[in-house]
Enzyme design. Structure first.
Site, short mmCIF file in Angstrom:
data_model
loop_
_atom_site.label_atom_id
_atom_site.label_comp_id
_atom_site.label_asym_id
_atom_site.label_seq_id
_atom_site.Cartn_x
_atom_site.Cartn_y
_atom_site.Cartn_z
N CYS A 120 43.95 41.13 50.27
CA CYS A 120 43.48 40.91 48.90
C CYS A 120 44.62 41.09 47.89
CB CYS A 120 42.35 41.89 48.58
SG CYS A 120 40.83 41.50 49.45
N CYS A 201 40.91 36.90 48.09
CA CYS A 201 40.04 37.93 47.54
C CYS A 201 40.79 38.81 46.56
CB CYS A 201 39.44 38.78 48.68
SG CYS A 201 40.65 39.46 49.81
#
Ligand SMILES: *[C@@H]1O[C@H](CO)[C@@H](O)[C@H](O)[C@H]1NC(C)=O
Ligand SMILES: *[C@@H]1O[C@H](CO)[C@@H](O)[C@H](O)[C@H]1NC(C)=O
Ligand SMILES: *[C@@H]1O[C@H](CO)[C@@H](O)[C@H](O)[C@H]1NC(C)=O
Ligand SMILES: *[C@@H]1O[C@H](CO)[C@@H](O)[C@H](O)[C@H]1NC(C)=O
Length: 305
Positions: A120, A201
């Site tokens: 992420c 993400c």
């Protein structure tokens, strides 16, 4: 008289026989010529002709070499990937096929084999900043573009396509996107881009080019047509735009510009929050490496008027 008749009959039949033989020979010759012409036409037509660059020479060695380099030195966490299998699966997707008729099913096995997750906050998208964005990810390992993933790395700058007839690969030419959309590399990059976006993400970044006359955001780019629509609002918190202009270039689009406004509203409609920064300084400093004396490149740009 009877003798004469017989001899003239013989002469007549001889003439007839010779005539027939000449006729047969002519027919055979014509048929042979037609067959021969067809044959050569067939071989020259076996290699389909396109407007784009042909398959990169030594494609197998290039793909294999890049794959082994990636799993050995670029991203050793992927050392268990099977490069030989990846090459065979990639080859199977397009070899001996019509290069205008490639489907997502052709590439799915390859994508399943070669894909990997991206941590992420690390995904960096780009459009029209190819050179700058990759200079940046080379020095800053906090960010990864598609070309820094295994799928992007093995195929970056490489051209490939098949041919229905032997030898199954066309090294002379390949279809351009304008000739047919379902060609091997367009389908590959679209799928890889979609997968890259789906996997993103946290905070994701996109580096756009503020010095493009048609606008920094173009809805027909891969970013504008594939990637933004495959970001998952449940996983992505913010899209951070870095809008880079050419150092010393003419005044062009900023974060309040028309195409950026359009991009913001598309993302917000998809429940993604957006921020935008003009000439993100860490990237601008890289641009300054090749233009250090420019006013935009002084250490305290605001104090120098
Ligand atoms: C295109 O591919 C599909 C599925 O692989 C096949 O059914 C079809 O006949 C192909 N068409 C051409 C023109 O090659
Ligand atoms: C991603 O960035 C956000 C905001 O800066 C931060 O809150 C979060 O902890 C980061 N996540 C990771 C995995 O680093
Ligand atoms: C913007 O695009 C132009 C034309 O493709 C290119 O020459 C220039 O280097 C790009 N600028 C940046 C900041 O990437
Ligand atoms: C965005 O969020 C709102 C409220 O949470 C929801 O009603 C809407 O369906 C969402 N839109 C999309 C495109 O996900």
């Amino acid at each position: 008289m009877p003798f004469q008749t017989r001899s003239s009959r013989t002469r007549q039949s001889t003439v007839l026989l010779v005539g027939i033989m000449v006729l047969i020979l002519t027919i055979v010759a014509v048929m042979a010529a037609v067959l021969l012409a067809n044959g050569t036409k067939e071989t020259s037509m076996q290699l389909l002709q396109w407007k784009g660059r042909g398959t990169t020479k030594n494609l197998q060695e290039v793909i294999l070499g890049r794959c082994y380099n990636y799993i050995t030195t670029v991203n050793p966490e992927l050392r268990d990937k099977d490069c030989q299998k990846i090459w065979e699966t990639m080859q199977k997707a397009f070899i001996y096929k019509n290069p205008c008729n490639i489907t997502t099913e052709d590439y799915q096995p390859l994508l399943d084999l070669a894909s990997h997750t991206i941590p992420c906050n690390k995904s960096l998208f780009w459009s029209k900043t190819n050179d700058l964005v990759h200079r940046y990810t080379k020095t800053n390992h906090n960010f990864l573009t598609l070309e820094d993933t295994l799928l992007g790395y093995i195929a970056d700058g490489v051209s490939w396509c098949g041919n229905p007839f032997s030898p199954g690969i066309n090294y002379e030419s390949c279809p351009k996107w304008s000739e047919c959309e379902s060609n091997p590399s367009s389908v590959y990059w679209k799928m890889a881009s979609k997968m890259f976006a789906e996997g993103a993400c946290g905070v994701v970044q996109v580096m756009l080019n503020g010095s493009i006359d048609a606008g920094a955001f173009r809805s027909n780019s891969i970013f504008g047509s594939v990637e933004i629509f495959n970001l998952d609002p449940d996983k992505v918190s913010t899209v951070q735009i870095w809008l880079m202009q050419n150092i010393g270039g003419p005044p062009s689009e900023s974060c309040t510009g028309r195409s950026i406004t359009r991009l913001k509203s598309i993302l917000e409609e998809r429940n993604l929050s957006v921020s935008c920064e003009d000439n993100y300084r860490p990237v601008q400093l890289l641009q300054c490496a090749s233009d250090p004396d420019h006013a935009d490149c002084t250490l305290c740009p605001n104090s120098v008027q």
